[in-house]
Design a protein around this motif. Structure first.
Motif, short mmCIF file in Angstrom:
data_model
loop_
_atom_site.label_atom_id
_atom_site.label_comp_id
_atom_site.label_asym_id
_atom_site.label_seq_id
_atom_site.Cartn_x
_atom_site.Cartn_y
_atom_site.Cartn_z
N THR A 79 44.56 35.22 35.56
CA THR A 79 43.69 34.80 34.42
C THR A 79 42.28 35.53 34.83
OG1 THR A 79 42.41 33.02 35.98
CG2 THR A 79 44.58 32.55 34.75
N ALA A 80 41.34 35.38 33.99
CA ALA A 80 39.99 36.02 34.15
C ALA A 80 39.26 35.44 35.50
CB ALA A 80 39.18 35.72 32.77
N CYS A 81 39.72 34.61 36.03
CA CYS A 81 39.08 34.26 37.41
C CYS A 81 39.21 35.27 38.56
CB CYS A 81 39.59 32.86 37.77
SG CYS A 81 39.23 31.35 36.85
N LEU A 82 39.97 36.46 38.25
CA LEU A 82 40.12 37.20 39.21
C LEU A 82 39.39 38.76 38.71
CD1 LEU A 82 42.71 35.40 39.62
CD2 LEU A 82 43.74 37.50 40.80
N PRO A 83 38.78 39.40 39.73
CA PRO A 83 37.83 40.62 39.39
C PRO A 83 38.90 41.84 39.04
CG PRO A 83 37.86 40.22 41.62
CD PRO A 83 38.39 39.08 41.17
N ALA A 84 40.30 41.65 39.26
CA ALA A 84 41.07 42.74 38.96
C ALA A 84 41.43 42.91 37.41
CB ALA A 84 42.60 42.49 39.68
N VAL A 85 41.09 41.85 36.64
CA VAL A 85 41.23 42.08 35.37
C VAL A 85 40.14 42.57 34.49
CG1 VAL A 85 42.82 40.10 35.70
CG2 VAL A 85 40.74 39.67 34.86
N TYR A 86 39.18 43.12 35.00
CA TYR A 86 38.14 43.61 34.26
C TYR A 86 37.79 45.26 34.79
CZ TYR A 86 36.65 38.44 33.72
OH TYR A 86 36.92 37.50 33.62
#
Length: 215
Positions: A79-86
């Protein structure tokens, strides 16, 4: 806008309108109220003074996102709670460009058109979850929002069906994963903010004030 929110808007407004250039981070988990507050703050400050840079367009989507997994929740989609998705490096580059006097063109999405942001405006508000993952020296003030699980789900159901066209069943299924990953990966960033704000059905609460702004 209730009394607590009005008070916070005034405190932050007075801080930002001192004739200097400022960069403010507004972050928090999804549906915590950060976007609504950011828009109200912009209206109070005056659009001629402020750039509002939303960070949602920097979320990675598509096949690369599907390859990501979490060792703590291997059977859940990240989910967007992880820095890896940005695309954090791209986001930081655009913030530093504005701070150094260069205009930028924002990333357009299905629900927001691309806009040109002028570096001549003295105030930059960076709003979105990923602001929590950026270097702290990018900002001179930060505000973090959070809410309880029930309020978050209710707001997601209202917003994501109306604005993003998502299915109610999908939203409910994804909610558990979002909340678990928030508790595990994201909640720790709340204490780093100058202001920590809770927004629930019971009202608007200021949980923490630092940076001497509450005096």
């Amino acid at each position: 806008m209730n009394h607590g929110e009005k008070s916070l808007v005034e405190v932050v407004k007075n801080y930002l309108l001192d004739g200097k250039k400022h960069t403010l981070a507004i972050y928090g988990h999804g549906a915590s109220g950060k976007s609504t507050f950011a828009k109200r703050l912009v209206e109070s400050l005056g659009r001629e003074r402020v750039n509002l840079l939303a960070t949602d367009p920097y979320v990675i989507v598509g096949e690369y996102r599907d390859l990501l997994s979490s060792k703590d929740f291997p059977h859940q989609k990240v989910t967007a709670c992880l820095p890896a998705v940005y695309e954090l490096s791209s986001l930081e580059r655009d913030i530093r460009a504005l701070q150094s006097g260069l205009d930028i063109l924002t990333i357009g999405t299905a629900w927001a058109s691309s806009l040109r942001l002028s570096a001549q405006k003295p105030i930059l508000i960076v709003e979105g979850m990923s602001a929590a993952f950026l270097p702290k020296n990018l900002f001179d003030l930060s505000i973090c929002f959070h809410t309880d699980e029930g309020t978050e789900l209710e707001r997601r159901l209202a917003r994501d069906t109306a604005v993003r066209g998502r299915d109610v069943h999908w939203i409910r299924q994804a909610h558990t994963s979002r909340r678990q990953q928030y508790e595990h990966y994201y909640k720790m960033y709340q204490e780093e903010a100058d202001f920590l704000i809770s927004q629930t059905e019971e009202g608007f609460g200021i949980d923490k004030i630092s940076n001497g702004l509450g005096k």
